[in-house]
Design an enzyme around this catalytic site. Structure first.
Site, PDB file in Angstrom:
ATOM      1  N   LYS A 105       0.850  -1.196   0.000  1.00 13.67           N
ATOM      2  CA  LYS A 105       0.000   0.000   0.000  1.00 13.67           C
ATOM      3  C   LYS A 105       0.880   1.238   0.000  1.00 13.67           C
ATOM      4  O   LYS A 105       1.901   1.270   0.701  1.00 13.67           O
ATOM      5  CB  LYS A 105      -0.915  -0.007   1.230  1.00 13.67           C
ATOM      6  CG  LYS A 105      -1.771   1.256   1.337  1.00 13.67           C
ATOM      7  CD  LYS A 105      -2.945   1.086   2.281  1.00 13.67           C
ATOM      8  CE  LYS A 105      -2.632   1.330   3.736  1.00 13.67           C
ATOM      9  NZ  LYS A 105      -2.140   2.684   4.034  1.00 13.67           N
ATOM     10  N   GLU A 144       0.597   5.768  -0.222  1.00 15.86           N
ATOM     11  CA  GLU A 144      -0.327   6.879   0.000  1.00 15.86           C
ATOM     12  C   GLU A 144      -0.243   7.938  -1.101  1.00 15.86           C
ATOM     13  O   GLU A 144       0.839   8.207  -1.629  1.00 15.86           O
ATOM     14  CB  GLU A 144      -0.016   7.552   1.351  1.00 15.86           C
ATOM     15  CG  GLU A 144      -0.279   6.652   2.537  1.00 15.86           C
ATOM     16  CD  GLU A 144      -0.095   7.370   3.874  1.00 15.86           C
ATOM     17  OE1 GLU A 144       0.171   8.598   3.884  1.00 15.86           O
ATOM     18  OE2 GLU A 144      -0.208   6.688   4.912  1.00 15.86           O
ATOM     19  N   GLU A 151      -9.651   7.323   3.629  1.00 16.13           N
ATOM     20  CA  GLU A 151      -9.605   7.643   5.063  1.00 16.13           C
ATOM     21  C   GLU A 151     -10.135   9.061   5.298  1.00 16.13           C
ATOM     22  O   GLU A 151      -9.661  10.026   4.682  1.00 16.13           O
ATOM     23  CB  GLU A 151      -8.153   7.518   5.566  1.00 16.13           C
ATOM     24  CG  GLU A 151      -8.031   7.790   7.057  1.00 16.13           C
ATOM     25  CD  GLU A 151      -6.711   7.318   7.652  1.00 16.13           C
ATOM     26  OE1 GLU A 151      -5.889   6.728   6.925  1.00 16.13           O
ATOM     27  OE2 GLU A 151      -6.512   7.559   8.863  1.00 16.13           O
TER      28      GLU A 151
HETATM   29  O1  KIV Z   1      -1.262   2.492   8.696  1.00 22.60           O
HETATM   30  C1  KIV Z   1      -2.428   2.121   8.809  1.00 22.60           C
HETATM   31  O2  KIV Z   1      -2.810   1.417   9.740  1.00 22.60           O
HETATM   32  C2  KIV Z   1      -3.381   2.537   7.796  1.00 22.60           C
HETATM   33  C3  KIV Z   1      -4.830   2.353   8.096  1.00 22.60           C
HETATM   34  C4  KIV Z   1      -5.280   3.402   9.032  1.00 22.60           C
HETATM   35  C5  KIV Z   1      -5.650   2.325   6.872  1.00 22.60           C
HETATM   36  O3  KIV Z   1      -2.997   3.024   6.765  1.00 22.60           O
END
Ligand code: KIV
Length: 296
Positions: free
Chosen positions: A143, A145, A212
């Site tokens: 993931k 951002e 988010e």
């Molecule tokens: O780092 C994390 O836990 C996240 C979640 C809040 C989606 O990105």
């Protein structure tokens, strides 16, 4: 070790109670095709953060489909003031721990690991090196951002066989630039920019998108518009394809003021596993989140 002190195949472990690997998985492993099937069938996808082997194994047993080794571990495990200080080495360490926990119980969850701040910003090649480290540690997906400049990075990783989850709205790695933990996409202009970025990310091959602190209506619209990029909300209302919460928050392990989008599932559960099962049921049945309480 002498013969008599050797643990038998069925002996419990002295620290925690992870069982020896069970012979057969109880459920079908979660995969990208399986997530798409759930999406097409209108079944909500559940996700929790996990940072260690035991919680990962218990969450898997509770039926949580996706586990996120989030860089929120900087705050909940390391005591950092934000996620900005989390390193790739730390993410690898926790991803390995979570992956081992899942492996131990023949877990079926889909494992996502966060690329931390600074590990994908320099170049697409740097992103590939960082993502490869997380995949080697056991992640199925990484993931990252932001939108706009990240689109080409997403395309580069996906073309090389690395599934990618994007993250828009409140992006904690840029909290200083955003000026705090605030709802994003509130103005028409901001909503338009987020919509454009979300479409670009789906077109680049992102198969999941964390939203988010995004207004519920905008998240629901984006969900309808992005059939192949599964929206996972946190503070984004109940119209998304799935939900995620930070583990410690949903277990009520919070000494300060709880964020509006959090529900403490531990208060009515007798165990951590019970709390996780209650979360799964509440999300699947559309009872959590409640737009009137947990969203904007
Ligand atoms: O780092 C994390 O836990 C996240 C979640 C809040 C989606 O990105």
């Amino acid at each position: 070790m002498t013969e008599t002190s050797k643990p038998s195949a069925n002996a419990g472990t002295p620290y925690g109670t992870l069982p020896p690997a069970s012979p057969l998985p109880q459920r079908r492993p979660v995969s990208l095709p399986r997530l798409q099937q759930m999406r097409d069938a209108g079944e909500k996808i559940t996700m929790l953060t996990a940072y260690d082997a035991t919680f990962a194994a218990v969450a898997d047993a509770a039926g949580v489909e996706c586990l996120l080794v989030g860089d929120s571990l900087g705050m909940v495990c390391q005591g950092l003031p934000s996620t900005v200080g989390v390193t790739l080495e730390t993410m690898v360490y926790h991803t390995e721990s979570v992956a081992r926990g899942l492996y131990r119980v023949q877990g079926t969850a889909w494992l996502i690991a966060d690329l931390p701040f600074g590990s994908y910003h320099e170049s697409r090649e740097q992103a590939l090196r960082s993502a490869s480290a997380l995949m080697r540690a056991g992640a199925h997906m990484v993931k990252l951002e932001g939108g706009g400049w990240t689109t080409e990075t997403v395309r580069f990783l996906v073309e090389r066989g690395i599934p990618v989850c994007a993250h828009l709205g409140l992006t904690p790695q840029t909290v200083h630039a955003l000026g705090g933990y605030r709802v994003q996409g509130k103005t028409d202009e901001a909503a338009l920019a987020m919509r454009r970025q979300a479409h670009e990310l789906q077109d680049a091959g992102a198969s999941m998108l964390v939203l988010e602190m995004v207004p519920a209506q905008l998240s629901a619209e984006l969900t309808l518009e992005l059939p192949h990029c599964h929206t996972i909300g946190i503070g984004a209302g109940n119209g998304t394809a799935g939900q995620v919460l930070v583990l410690h928050d949903m277990l009520g392990m919070n000494l300060g003021k709880m964020a509006r989008f959090v529900h403490n599932f531990m208060q009515d559960a007798g165990s951590v596993r019970g709390a996780m099962e209650a979360y799964v049921q509440a999300v699947k049945q559309g009872r959590f989140p409640d737009n009137a309480v947990h969203a904007w």
